[in-house]
Design an enzyme around this catalytic site. Structure first.
Site, PDB file in Angstrom:
ATOM      1  N   HIS A 205      33.887  -9.372  45.548  1.00 31.88           N
ATOM      2  CA  HIS A 205      33.415 -10.725  45.227  1.00 31.88           C
ATOM      3  C   HIS A 205      31.955 -10.972  45.568  1.00 31.88           C
ATOM      4  O   HIS A 205      31.466 -12.086  45.423  1.00 31.88           O
ATOM      5  CB  HIS A 205      34.293 -11.787  45.917  1.00 31.88           C
ATOM      6  CG  HIS A 205      34.100 -11.841  47.413  1.00 31.88           C
ATOM      7  ND1 HIS A 205      34.779 -11.016  48.263  1.00 31.88           N
ATOM      8  CD2 HIS A 205      33.317 -12.619  48.200  1.00 31.88           C
ATOM      9  CE1 HIS A 205      34.422 -11.281  49.513  1.00 31.88           C
ATOM     10  NE2 HIS A 205      33.525 -12.246  49.500  1.00 31.88           N
TER      11      HIS A 205
HETATM   12  C1  UD1 Z   1      32.156 -17.747  49.269  1.00 25.91           C
HETATM   13  C2  UD1 Z   1      31.045 -17.448  50.266  1.00 25.91           C
HETATM   14  C3  UD1 Z   1      31.059 -15.986  50.632  1.00 25.91           C
HETATM   15  C4  UD1 Z   1      32.427 -15.560  51.117  1.00 25.91           C
HETATM   16  C5  UD1 Z   1      33.490 -15.943  50.105  1.00 25.91           C
HETATM   17  C6  UD1 Z   1      34.837 -15.669  50.691  1.00 25.91           C
HETATM   18  C7  UD1 Z   1      28.972 -18.779  50.091  1.00 25.91           C
HETATM   19  C8  UD1 Z   1      27.572 -18.766  49.656  1.00 25.91           C
HETATM   20  N1  UD1 Z   1      29.732 -17.752  49.704  1.00 25.91           N
HETATM   21  O1  UD1 Z   1      31.865 -17.008  48.085  1.00 25.91           O
HETATM   22  O2  UD1 Z   1      30.133 -15.737  51.663  1.00 25.91           O
HETATM   23  O3  UD1 Z   1      32.442 -14.177  51.337  1.00 25.91           O
HETATM   24  O4  UD1 Z   1      33.401 -17.335  49.801  1.00 25.91           O
HETATM   25  O5  UD1 Z   1      35.870 -15.658  49.765  1.00 25.91           O
HETATM   26  O6  UD1 Z   1      29.376 -19.686  50.783  1.00 25.91           O
HETATM   27  N2  UD1 Z   1      36.447 -20.695  42.825  1.00 25.91           N
HETATM   28  C9  UD1 Z   1      37.684 -21.032  42.352  1.00 25.91           C
HETATM   29  N3  UD1 Z   1      38.588 -21.528  43.246  1.00 25.91           N
HETATM   30  C10 UD1 Z   1      38.316 -21.715  44.555  1.00 25.91           C
HETATM   31  C11 UD1 Z   1      37.050 -21.364  45.016  1.00 25.91           C
HETATM   32  C12 UD1 Z   1      36.114 -20.848  44.142  1.00 25.91           C
HETATM   33  O7  UD1 Z   1      37.985 -20.880  41.169  1.00 25.91           O
HETATM   34  O8  UD1 Z   1      39.201 -22.175  45.309  1.00 25.91           O
HETATM   35  C13 UD1 Z   1      35.463 -20.085  41.870  1.00 25.91           C
HETATM   36  C14 UD1 Z   1      34.540 -21.096  41.242  1.00 25.91           C
HETATM   37  O9  UD1 Z   1      34.311 -20.715  39.927  1.00 25.91           O
HETATM   38  C15 UD1 Z   1      33.256 -20.920  42.026  1.00 25.91           C
HETATM   39  C16 UD1 Z   1      33.293 -19.440  42.393  1.00 25.91           C
HETATM   40  O10 UD1 Z   1      34.671 -19.145  42.571  1.00 25.91           O
HETATM   41  O11 UD1 Z   1      32.114 -21.262  41.299  1.00 25.91           O
HETATM   42  C17 UD1 Z   1      32.522 -19.111  43.645  1.00 25.91           C
HETATM   43  O12 UD1 Z   1      32.942 -19.918  44.753  1.00 25.91           O
HETATM   44  P1  UD1 Z   1      31.917 -20.179  45.996  1.00 25.91           P
HETATM   45  O13 UD1 Z   1      32.643 -20.846  47.100  1.00 25.91           O
HETATM   46  O14 UD1 Z   1      30.674 -20.807  45.517  1.00 25.91           O
HETATM   47  O15 UD1 Z   1      31.502 -18.725  46.410  1.00 25.91           O
HETATM   48  P2  UD1 Z   1      32.395 -17.448  46.675  1.00 25.91           P
HETATM   49  O16 UD1 Z   1      31.981 -16.387  45.747  1.00 25.91           O
HETATM   50  O17 UD1 Z   1      33.817 -17.851  46.721  1.00 25.91           O
HETATM   51  N1  UDP Z   2      42.400 -11.853  52.180  1.00 29.91           N
HETATM   52  C1  UDP Z   2      43.656 -12.372  51.819  1.00 29.91           C
HETATM   53  N2  UDP Z   2      44.091 -12.212  50.530  1.00 29.91           N
HETATM   54  C2  UDP Z   2      43.361 -11.563  49.580  1.00 29.91           C
HETATM   55  C3  UDP Z   2      42.092 -11.023  49.957  1.00 29.91           C
HETATM   56  C4  UDP Z   2      41.644 -11.209  51.258  1.00 29.91           C
HETATM   57  O1  UDP Z   2      44.341 -12.960  52.655  1.00 29.91           O
HETATM   58  O2  UDP Z   2      43.829 -11.452  48.438  1.00 29.91           O
HETATM   59  C5  UDP Z   2      41.910 -12.075  53.550  1.00 29.91           C
HETATM   60  C6  UDP Z   2      41.483 -10.847  54.329  1.00 29.91           C
HETATM   61  O3  UDP Z   2      42.563 -10.249  54.996  1.00 29.91           O
HETATM   62  C7  UDP Z   2      40.475 -11.435  55.307  1.00 29.91           C
HETATM   63  C8  UDP Z   2      39.806 -12.532  54.500  1.00 29.91           C
HETATM   64  O4  UDP Z   2      40.721 -12.835  53.443  1.00 29.91           O
HETATM   65  O5  UDP Z   2      41.151 -12.032  56.415  1.00 29.91           O
HETATM   66  C9  UDP Z   2      38.496 -12.049  53.949  1.00 29.91           C
HETATM   67  O6  UDP Z   2      37.979 -13.005  53.116  1.00 29.91           O
HETATM   68  P1  UDP Z   2      36.940 -12.692  51.963  1.00 29.91           P
HETATM   69  O7  UDP Z   2      36.955 -11.257  51.634  1.00 29.91           O
HETATM   70  O8  UDP Z   2      37.222 -13.685  50.892  1.00 29.91           O
HETATM   71  O9  UDP Z   2      35.561 -13.145  52.625  1.00 29.91           O
HETATM   72  P2  UDP Z   2      34.442 -12.387  53.471  1.00 29.91           P
HETATM   73  O10 UDP Z   2      35.090 -11.809  54.681  1.00 29.91           O
HETATM   74  O11 UDP Z   2      33.789 -11.384  52.585  1.00 29.91           O
HETATM   75  O12 UDP Z   2      33.473 -13.474  53.807  1.00 29.91           O
END
Ligand code: UD1
Ligand code: UDP
Length: 364
Positions: A205
């Site tokens: 992601h």
């Molecule tokens: C965010 C964090 C990232 C983290 C990740 C964990 C920032 C800048 N990024 O990235 O550091 O590793 O979360 O998972 O804060 N969306 C959905 N449903 C949701 C949430 C998001 O569909 O519940 C989609 C939307 O299209 C959105 C995109 O995901 O635009 C990105 O979501 P966003 O929270 O902006 O960033 P992440 O890539 O999720």
């Molecule tokens: N995780 C989860 N389900 C999934 C993928 C990840 O529960 O399908 C959990 C994982 O075990 C960890 C956390 O989500 O605890 C990591 O989150 P993510 O990778 O979204 O964010 P990051 O750590 O990169 O910020």
């Protein structure tokens, strides 16, 4: 002592859960839980509250998705009146997402003390949105809780006063150790028709990997090879959904029988999936740490990591983002190379307790 605790995105929930639990046995603390609503899908948010026993948020700011500037600003706009109304003694932020820096900035500008859990981690790559969030959050925090020694070193190098820095261990690992046994009971392997040690798990992601079609295609080319050896279970993060649909068309997927995109899974199922897998491929931050504790080889599809201890003592290895480097790392792992398996200091399930002790000692 009134403490506002902030969560917003998936990895924040595993980090706040042990803190909320630790507060429970300290009547001196009145915790308030604020969810910014950065993540909102059932399987990216509510599911974790139920599985991890996190109390319902006292407030959800419901900011939803948008560009960085807009999302950060919206969180700030909606959080400011909360701080003014509640007059907390402290705001606690975790991790490195937009919710972390947005709420941190609001707190300090209102003169409220700020604690950052998971401080000091640095990838030294400022093209990563999280790196900006990390550097800025640390710069304005009064209390900085580090998971690993590199974090302490980085903060000292940036001129942060030693008295503000505490090496306490890893709250995400508190959660893993607490739920590990429960996760063993998950039926996810049966549901997906997998046998232990007979598959890989993949998550992707990072914007640099999934938003750039060229990079993403290079990663998929590596996966094409790997799925010939063993099934690759791929819980698809919502950010990656559209890219996957675009690149992995039904026609292309039919030629890649081993690559299996699925919906994101809950914490317990994901823990079970990781624990029983032969290897994990990921660009996640937290998963590099979790695989270290589980002793499962982790190929991190990135050029750098802000969590170097996972490579130094753990099972993590940086595989880069190009087809050849990913495949080279995969071959090394397959031939039994890469040991690790040591547990970083203080990753013992008691980080949250240490944090709460320090908060009470300081009586901010
Ligand atoms: C965010 C964090 C990232 C983290 C990740 C964990 C920032 C800048 N990024 O990235 O550091 O590793 O979360 O998972 O804060 N969306 C959905 N449903 C949701 C949430 C998001 O569909 O519940 C989609 C939307 O299209 C959105 C995109 O995901 O635009 C990105 O979501 P966003 O929270 O902006 O960033 P992440 O890539 O999720
Ligand atoms: N995780 C989860 N389900 C999934 C993928 C990840 O529960 O399908 C959990 C994982 O075990 C960890 C956390 O989500 O605890 C990591 O989150 P993510 O990778 O979204 O964010 P990051 O750590 O990169 O910020």
């Amino acid at each position: 002592m009134k403490i506002i605790n902030i969560v917003g995105a998936r990895p924040n929930f595993m980090k706040i859960a042990p803190l909320m639990e630790a507060y429970r046995s300290r009547p001196e603390i009145t915790p308030i839980l604020v969810h910014t609503g950065q993540h909102y899908d059932e399987e990216m948010s509510d599911l974790f509250f139920r599985q991890l026993g996190i109390p319902r948020p006292d407030l959800n700011l419901e900011v939803g998705s948008s560009s960085h500037g807009r999302q950060t600003a919206e969180i700030m706009k909606r959080f400011e009146p909360v701080v003014i109304e509640e007059e907390p003694d402290l705001v606690v932020v975790v991790g490195d997402v937009n919710s972390t820096i947005a709420c941190g900035l609001v707190a300090v500008k209102l003169g409220v003390k700020l604690a950052h859990v998971e401080a000091g981690l640095r990838s030294f790559d400022r093209t990563m949105p999280e790196e900006i969030n990390r550097v800025l959050s640390d710069a304005v925090s009064d209390l900085l809780f580090c998971t690993e020694q590199s974090g302490v070193r980085n903060l000292l190098n940036e001129g942060v006063g030693e008295e503000k820095i505490h090496l306490v261990g890893n709250v995400m690992i508190d959660t893993l150790l607490k739920h590990r046994e429960r996760a063993e009971g998950s039926g996810v392997l049966e549901e997906l028709g997998l046998s232990p040690d007979g598959y890989a798990v993949l998550t992707l992601h990072r914007p640099a990997n999934v938003d750039d079609p060229e990079v993403f295609s290079g990663i998929v080319a590596a996966l094409e090879e790997i799925q010939k050896d063993l099934p690759v279970i791929f819980p698809v993060h919502p950010r990656t959904r559209d890219r996957v649909a675009e690149v992995l068309t039904p026609r292309r997927l039919s030629k890649l029988p081993g690559l299996r995109p699925i919906e994101p899974v809950g914490y317990l199922d994901f823990l079970k999936l990781m624990a029983e897998s032969r290897l994990v491929l990921t660009d996640s931050g937290g998963i590099q740490e979790e695989t270290t504790i589980l002793g499962v080889p982790c190929l991190t599809i990135r050029e750098n990591t802000e969590r170097p201890v996972t490579c130094e003592v753990g099972t993590n290895r940086l595989a880069g983002v190009r087809t050849e480097t990913i495949l080279a790392a995969y071959r090394d792992i397959s031939s039994g190379e890469g040991g690790g398996g040591e547990i970083p200091p203080l990753w013992d399930g008691r980080a949250a307790e240490r944090i709460v002790d320090i908060l009470l000692r300081g009586r901010h």
